[in-house]
Write an enzyme that holds these catalytic residues in place. Structure first.
Site: not given
Ligand code: PGA
Length: 255
Positions: A13, A15, A99, A101, A171, A177, A217
């Site tokens: 992803n 982003k 997601h 976010e 998630e 993140g 992560s």
């Molecule tokens: P990250 O993000 O691996 O940077 O923690 C995962 C995601 O948001 O899908």
């Protein structure tokens, strides 16, 4: 993962990262690194404006390019949104929905996530449906209840037949993140709860055939252990999907 029962899927992803030129350069770099690694599906979800460039670069490879969101209406007065028909028209068949976010910063709810999922499925797309608990919910000991509830709300009205095109991405929001990763046991426990909920909704056969990814992560250092868990069938990777060597190492961990 249980490759005998379901497909392993390693998805990036991006982003809000990678211009079209950067996306092209990245795909050109990683393409030879993942060539022939066919034990898992490899997907990168790109910002809308970089999708075409990434697709062009990925042509003829084992890399699939997807989108990061989709609106539930076919067209109309929805400034800033993109419909499933529009994505299909440029050849996109895979899309992230829900997601954290989007939920945290852009007001998406289980209801809009459900609508978006339905619209994408109706257009014949494959959906990576993201869900998971926030830190306060984990600390309060209600992770299992939250996961079960989200699955039920996000999949409301979606048929067993449609589940062939649904991948679930578990998630935990506190792990996204942040550099904090769920332990393999925490990931396994939550993915098992999600699978049990799928079994409740659709029966065992559908539940056993559905790919459930872990995200939060995941990186080259922890992927192998996470992916060794029976109910963790892949990863949704943010930060580490921007670095070819790291992402390739995760693909290797899934082989
Ligand atoms: P990250 O993000 O691996 O940077 O923690 C995962 C995601 O948001 O899908």
């Amino acid at each position: 993962m249980n490759p005998a029962k379901r497909r392993t899927v390693i998805a990036g992803n991006w982003k809000m990262n990678f211009t079209p030129a950067e996306a092209t350069a990245f795909i050109n770099e990683i393409k030879p690194m993942v060539a022939g690694k066919d034990n898992c599906d490899i997907i990168f979800c790109a910002p809308f404006v970089s999708i075409a460039a990434a697709m062009e670069a990925a042509k003829g490879s084992n890399i699939v390019i997807g989108a990061e969101n989709v609106h539930y209406e076919a067209k109309g007065a929805y400034t800033g949104e993109v419909s499933a028909e529009m994505l299909k028209a440029i050849g996109v068949n895979t899309v992230l929905v829900g997601h954290s976010e989007r939920r945290q910063y852009f007001g998406e709810t289980d209801e809009t996530v459900n609508l978006r999922t339905k619209a994408a499925l109706a257009a014949g797309m494959r959906v990576i449906l993201c869900m998971g608990e926030v830190k306060e919910q984990r600390l309060a000991g209600i992770t299992n209840e939250i996961c079960a509830m989200q699955i039920k709300l996000d999949l409301a009205g979606i048929s067993a037949e449609d589940m062939k095109n649904v991948i679930i991405a578990y998630e935990p929001v506190w792990a996204i993140g942040t550099g904090l990763t769920a332990t393999p046991e925490q990931a396994e426990d939550a993915c098992a709860v999600i699978r049990a909920t799928l079994a409740e909704l659709y029966g065992n056969e559908v539940a056993e055939a559905t790919t459930i990814q872990y995200g939060g992560s995941m990186n080259d250092g922890n992927a192998a252990e996470l992916l060794s868990k029976t109910n963790v069938d892949g990863g949704l990777i943010g930060g580490a999907s921007l670095v070819a060597k790291k992402f390739t190492a995760i693909v290797d961990a899934a082989q």
